[in-house]
Motif scaffolding. Structure first.
Motif, PDB file in Angstrom:
ATOM      1  N   GLN A   1       0.830  -1.206   0.000  1.00 36.46           N
ATOM      2  CA  GLN A   1       0.000   0.000   0.000  1.00 36.46           C
ATOM      3  C   GLN A   1       0.864   1.257   0.000  1.00 36.46           C
ATOM      4  N   GLN A   2       1.909   1.257   0.802  1.00 40.00           N
ATOM      5  CA  GLN A   2       2.808   2.416   0.839  1.00 40.00           C
ATOM      6  C   GLN A   2       3.461   2.641  -0.520  1.00 40.00           C
ATOM      7  N   GLN A   3       3.927   1.556  -1.128  1.00 40.19           N
ATOM      8  CA  GLN A   3       4.600   1.680  -2.413  1.00 40.19           C
ATOM      9  C   GLN A   3       3.647   2.069  -3.538  1.00 40.19           C
ATOM     10  N   GLU A   4       2.408   1.588  -3.474  1.00 42.30           N
ATOM     11  CA  GLU A   4       1.429   1.970  -4.493  1.00 42.30           C
ATOM     12  C   GLU A   4       1.119   3.461  -4.422  1.00 42.30           C
ATOM     13  N   LYS A   5       1.018   3.991  -3.222  1.00 40.98           N
ATOM     14  CA  LYS A   5       0.782   5.432  -3.075  1.00 40.98           C
ATOM     15  C   LYS A   5       1.951   6.230  -3.632  1.00 40.98           C
ATOM     16  N   ALA A   6       3.160   5.797  -3.318  1.00 41.80           N
ATOM     17  CA  ALA A   6       4.347   6.494  -3.806  1.00 41.80           C
ATOM     18  C   ALA A   6       4.521   6.333  -5.313  1.00 41.80           C
ATOM     19  N   ALA A   7       4.081   5.212  -5.841  1.00 41.62           N
ATOM     20  CA  ALA A   7       4.287   4.912  -7.257  1.00 41.62           C
ATOM     21  C   ALA A   7       3.328   5.671  -8.176  1.00 41.62           C
ATOM     22  N   GLN A   8       2.188   6.084  -7.674  1.00 44.16           N
ATOM     23  CA  GLN A   8       1.202   6.748  -8.526  1.00 44.16           C
ATOM     24  C   GLN A   8       1.803   7.952  -9.251  1.00 44.16           C
ATOM     25  N   SER A   9       2.410   8.836  -8.522  1.00 41.64           N
ATOM     26  CA  SER A   9       2.988  10.016  -9.165  1.00 41.64           C
ATOM     27  C   SER A   9       4.253   9.666  -9.942  1.00 41.64           C
ATOM     28  N   ARG A  10       5.013   8.723  -9.423  1.00 38.63           N
ATOM     29  CA  ARG A  10       6.256   8.347 -10.093  1.00 38.63           C
ATOM     30  C   ARG A  10       5.980   7.777 -11.479  1.00 38.63           C
ATOM     31  N   LEU A  11       4.945   6.959 -11.599  1.00 42.98           N
ATOM     32  CA  LEU A  11       4.637   6.339 -12.891  1.00 42.98           C
ATOM     33  C   LEU A  11       4.176   7.364 -13.919  1.00 42.98           C
ATOM     34  N   VAL A  12       3.558   8.426 -13.459  1.00 43.93           N
ATOM     35  CA  VAL A  12       3.083   9.462 -14.374  1.00 43.93           C
ATOM     36  C   VAL A  12       4.203  10.442 -14.723  1.00 43.93           C
ATOM     37  N   LEU A  13       4.979  10.824 -13.726  1.00 43.42           N
ATOM     38  CA  LEU A  13       5.958  11.882 -13.927  1.00 43.42           C
ATOM     39  C   LEU A  13       7.294  11.424 -14.511  1.00 43.42           C
ATOM     40  N   ALA A  14       7.696  10.207 -14.260  1.00 39.00           N
ATOM     41  CA  ALA A  14       9.036   9.772 -14.669  1.00 39.00           C
ATOM     42  C   ALA A  14       9.294   9.908 -16.170  1.00 39.00           C
ATOM     43  N   PRO A  15       8.402   9.430 -17.054  1.00 43.51           N
ATOM     44  CA  PRO A  15       8.692   9.611 -18.486  1.00 43.51           C
ATOM     45  C   PRO A  15       8.723  11.083 -18.899  1.00 43.51           C
ATOM     46  N   LYS A  16       7.835  11.882 -18.317  1.00 42.55           N
ATOM     47  CA  LYS A  16       7.788  13.312 -18.654  1.00 42.55           C
ATOM     48  C   LYS A  16       9.052  14.023 -18.181  1.00 42.55           C
ATOM     49  N   LEU A  17       9.482  13.688 -16.968  1.00 40.03           N
ATOM     50  CA  LEU A  17      10.709  14.296 -16.462  1.00 40.03           C
ATOM     51  C   LEU A  17      11.927  13.842 -17.260  1.00 40.03           C
ATOM     52  N   GLY A  18      11.908  12.610 -17.727  1.00 38.30           N
ATOM     53  CA  GLY A  18      12.999  12.122 -18.556  1.00 38.30           C
ATOM     54  C   GLY A  18      13.102  12.888 -19.863  1.00 38.30           C
ATOM     55  N   ILE A  19      11.955  13.131 -20.492  1.00 37.22           N
ATOM     56  CA  ILE A  19      11.950  13.905 -21.736  1.00 37.22           C
ATOM     57  C   ILE A  19      12.417  15.335 -21.459  1.00 37.22           C
ATOM     58  N   LEU A  20      11.935  15.901 -20.370  1.00 37.00           N
ATOM     59  CA  LEU A  20      12.336  17.254 -20.003  1.00 37.00           C
ATOM     60  C   LEU A  20      13.840  17.324 -19.742  1.00 37.00           C
ATOM     61  N   LEU A  21      14.378  16.332 -19.066  1.00 36.16           N
ATOM     62  CA  LEU A  21      15.816  16.280 -18.819  1.00 36.16           C
ATOM     63  C   LEU A  21      16.589  16.181 -20.129  1.00 36.16           C
ATOM     64  N   GLY A  22      16.101  15.363 -21.055  1.00 36.27           N
ATOM     65  CA  GLY A  22      16.756  15.244 -22.364  1.00 36.27           C
ATOM     66  C   GLY A  22      16.718  16.535 -23.140  1.00 36.27           C
ATOM     67  N   LEU A  23      15.586  17.234 -23.104  1.00 36.91           N
ATOM     68  CA  LEU A  23      15.493  18.534 -23.779  1.00 36.91           C
ATOM     69  C   LEU A  23      16.430  19.558 -23.152  1.00 36.91           C
ATOM     70  N   THR A  24      16.490  19.558 -21.835  1.00 35.16           N
ATOM     71  CA  THR A  24      17.361  20.482 -21.125  1.00 35.16           C
ATOM     72  C   THR A  24      18.818  20.216 -21.499  1.00 35.16           C
ATOM     73  N   ALA A  25      19.218  18.966 -21.523  1.00 33.65           N
ATOM     74  CA  ALA A  25      20.582  18.627 -21.903  1.00 33.65           C
ATOM     75  C   ALA A  25      20.863  19.045 -23.335  1.00 33.65           C
ATOM     76  N   ALA A  26      19.881  18.860 -24.216  1.00 38.54           N
ATOM     77  CA  ALA A  26      20.070  19.236 -25.617  1.00 38.54           C
ATOM     78  C   ALA A  26      20.233  20.753 -25.743  1.00 38.54           C
ATOM     79  N   ILE A  27      19.445  21.519 -24.991  1.00 40.59           N
ATOM     80  CA  ILE A  27      19.553  22.980 -25.054  1.00 40.59           C
ATOM     81  C   ILE A  27      20.915  23.436 -24.534  1.00 40.59           C
ATOM     82  N   LEU A  28      21.333  22.832 -23.430  1.00 34.50           N
ATOM     83  CA  LEU A  28      22.617  23.246 -22.850  1.00 34.50           C
ATOM     84  C   LEU A  28      23.813  22.847 -23.698  1.00 34.50           C
ATOM     85  N   LEU A  29      23.725  21.710 -24.370  1.00 36.13           N
ATOM     86  CA  LEU A  29      24.866  21.233 -25.148  1.00 36.13           C
ATOM     87  C   LEU A  29      24.910  21.805 -26.560  1.00 36.13           C
ATOM     88  N   PHE A  30      23.745  22.123 -27.089  1.00 36.05           N
ATOM     89  CA  PHE A  30      23.748  22.617 -28.474  1.00 36.05           C
ATOM     90  C   PHE A  30      23.320  24.022 -28.445  1.00 36.05           C
TER      91      PHE A  30
END
Length: 152
Positions: A123-152
């Protein structure tokens, strides 16, 4: 040079998305390992309650079915899943190391206690996982875009 930058940007965004997706996969594997542990404890409790099964024979049966991994073919040496946190792994080891030292009724009550503990972990992990499952791919894309902006 522009095409190389575009390809590099695309590569960084895809890598960021993959990193976020990997977080989601690890989270889902962890939740599934907790569910399988609860099911395993229920099965062991039923075997002890109804069949009064020998624990070493039961361990061999569960190993053949790939439900349990033991280092010495004894249920007391069961190895917790790798995705478990240190607290969950300690609870798993505590549960299995004490099996076979008391009467069947006491074993069943201990197994019921540990089932509840693992349900609490789930139950504890399911509560913690709800936001993680939604945000992780979006944050990953955002991190990739940020790295691309900074490097190029």
């Amino acid at each position: 040079m522009t095409a190389l930058r575009l390809v590099g940007t695309f590569f960084l965004v895809v890598c960021g998305w993959c990193a976020g997706d990997a977080v989601c996969i690890r989270t889902q594997e962890h939740l599934e390992a907790l569910r399988q542990t609860i099911a395993l404890l229920e099965e062991i409790e039923q075997e002890i309650t109804f069949r009064r099964a020998d624990l070493n024979m039961l361990a061999k049966k569960l190993q053949r079915e790939h439900k349990l991994f033991c280092s010495a073919k004894m249920i007391q040496t069961a190895i917790p899943p790798q995705s478990f946190s240190p607290q969950e792994a300690a609870c798993f080891a505590e549960c299995f190391s004490a099996l076979g030292h008391t009467e069947a009724e006491q074993e069943c009550s201990r197994l019921a206690f540990y089932q509840e503990r693992f349900r609490s972990f789930l139950q504890q992990q399911e509560k913690a996982a709800q936001s993680r499952l939604v945000l992780a791919p979006k944050l990953g894309i955002l991190l990739g875009l940020t790295a691309a902006i900074l490097l190029f």
